[in-house]
Design a protein around this motif. Sequence first.
Motif, PDB file in Angstrom:
ATOM      1  N   GLN A 243      31.905  54.266 -34.117  1.00 22.71           N
ATOM      2  CA  GLN A 243      31.222  54.011 -32.853  1.00 22.71           C
ATOM      3  C   GLN A 243      31.353  52.549 -32.450  1.00 22.71           C
ATOM      4  O   GLN A 243      31.683  52.225 -31.294  1.00 22.71           O
TER       5      GLN A 243
ATOM      6  N   ARG B 101      33.591  63.325 -31.564  1.00 23.66           N
ATOM      7  CA  ARG B 101      33.451  62.529 -32.786  1.00 23.66           C
ATOM      8  C   ARG B 101      34.787  61.919 -33.203  1.00 23.66           C
ATOM      9  O   ARG B 101      34.834  60.776 -33.691  1.00 23.66           O
TER      10      ARG B 101
ATOM     11  N   ALA C 102      22.911  59.984 -34.281  1.00 24.62           N
ATOM     12  CA  ALA C 102      22.444  59.171 -33.159  1.00 24.62           C
ATOM     13  C   ALA C 102      20.959  59.394 -32.897  1.00 24.62           C
ATOM     14  O   ALA C 102      20.218  58.441 -32.629  1.00 24.62           O
TER      15      ALA C 102
ATOM     16  N   ARG D  21      27.686  58.889 -32.274  1.00 29.23           N
ATOM     17  CA  ARG D  21      27.061  59.372 -31.049  1.00 29.23           C
ATOM     18  C   ARG D  21      27.361  60.851 -30.793  1.00 29.23           C
ATOM     19  O   ARG D  21      26.676  61.476 -29.980  1.00 29.23           O
TER      20      ARG D  21
ATOM     21  N   GLU E 256      33.104  50.824 -29.116  1.00 28.76           N
ATOM     22  CA  GLU E 256      32.322  50.003 -28.195  1.00 28.76           C
ATOM     23  C   GLU E 256      32.899  48.602 -28.061  1.00 28.76           C
ATOM     24  O   GLU E 256      32.900  48.022 -26.968  1.00 28.76           O
TER      25      GLU E 256
ATOM     26  N   ASP F 113      32.645  58.995 -34.683  1.00 33.46           N
ATOM     27  CA  ASP F 113      31.650  58.365 -33.805  1.00 33.46           C
ATOM     28  C   ASP F 113      30.275  59.009 -33.986  1.00 33.46           C
ATOM     29  O   ASP F 113      30.089  60.206 -33.724  1.00 33.46           O
TER      30      ASP F 113
ATOM     31  N   LEU G  99      24.064  54.300 -36.384  1.00 34.99           N
ATOM     32  CA  LEU G  99      25.373  54.042 -35.806  1.00 34.99           C
ATOM     33  C   LEU G  99      26.394  53.980 -36.933  1.00 34.99           C
ATOM     34  O   LEU G  99      26.039  54.101 -38.107  1.00 34.99           O
TER      35      LEU G  99
END
Length: 418
Positions: free
Chosen positions: A284, A386, A275, A270, A288, A268, A280
């Motif tokens: 991620q 992550r 990020a 973020r 989502e 991920d 992205l």
Amino acid sequence: MLVQRLGAPSDFDPLLERVRDARVVMIGEATHGSYDYYRIREQLTRRLIAECGFSFVGVEGDWPDCDRVHRSVTGASGGAVEPQAALERFERWPTWMWANAEVARFCRWLRAWNMERPEPARVGFHGLDVYSLWESMQAIFDYLGEEDPASLEAAQDAYRCFEPYGKRIEEYGDAARFVSARCEQEVVRLLTRTREQAAVDGPGAFSAWQNAEVVAGAERYYRAMVAGGPGSWNVRDTHMADTLDRLLDHYGPGARGVVWAHNTHVGDARATDMAADGMLNIGQLARERHGADEVVLIGLGSWRGTVIAAPRWGAPAEAMLVPPARAGSVEQRLHELMPERAVLVFGGPDQPGWVTDILDHRAIGVVYDPSFESWGNYVPTRLGQRYDAFIWCDETTALHPLPALTAAGEMETYPAGV
């Protein structure tokens, strides 16, 4: 957090328990050229297919090349009896990412598994990436010429728009700064026609539709690449996430997918400095779109070893030394704390600081210079955010490329060559 020493396929049991109900499992790699990552990924994926009923494997590769592999492993008409023959036809540099002995072994197993099952229950092998503009265009011509000749005009218009740039398709991005040079309208028309045809036809139409999506994604990618920054990276990973979702829909209710890609795509974004740079990735986006409970992200890493990589873009691959990870990194901490091989499943209240704190985490692309270890090749990361799990190999060895045709591929964007 759970730690399991890894020595046999049965040692994946705690991880299998974690992924048993997930719709998507993504398995990463810290390099594209380490035997151990491919072997571990193969062992885990075989269990996901055999014991958990996963429907397909989607990889960080081109749709047309991987479609030949798919036809082989599923026993489709015209597919190669030996999957290695399909892998040896990979042309876009770096061929060794998929044209290697480790992937060939997995694909032979997958074909044997599939041949014992009815066609609707066979497990597919698909490419998620965005680079194969010309190959996808040719596949569309081949399909429309047989199934929908009335739509050939849309394909010809798109081809004529890109044709002036030839194999230097990255130059299209420069030209597209001027509105008159853009191919958006032609590509949208082509995509609309193939999407309509896919709605009424079978598997061949779905593949043509996906090739049209590749053409559309490539057009966006090369326009974004000229602007610099995270745009082209985000176009690419969004395309891969969209392809994954189309495959889940295509395989029907209850479909489940395994994804093989680099850690920088799987983990991920973020939970990294990506990020902050506006980037992205597919890990991620999957969380989502499908929810964290439906997606399991698994990273892989090592302390030192050897790797197949190239000293510069388009150069021949060679075995390189990967030096011990630098002080303070995730890899250095795991070298100090973990057995030679281990599976880590994150979660619970007892997470140590090296799981929750920001530490450097090594990422090696297809282009690698070991002398950069002192300042490059690392992504600041909160490991436990992550990934949902992490597979540790203290020392890794280089994989074994197959003989393959080679052609310089499209330059990939930051992080370089992943």
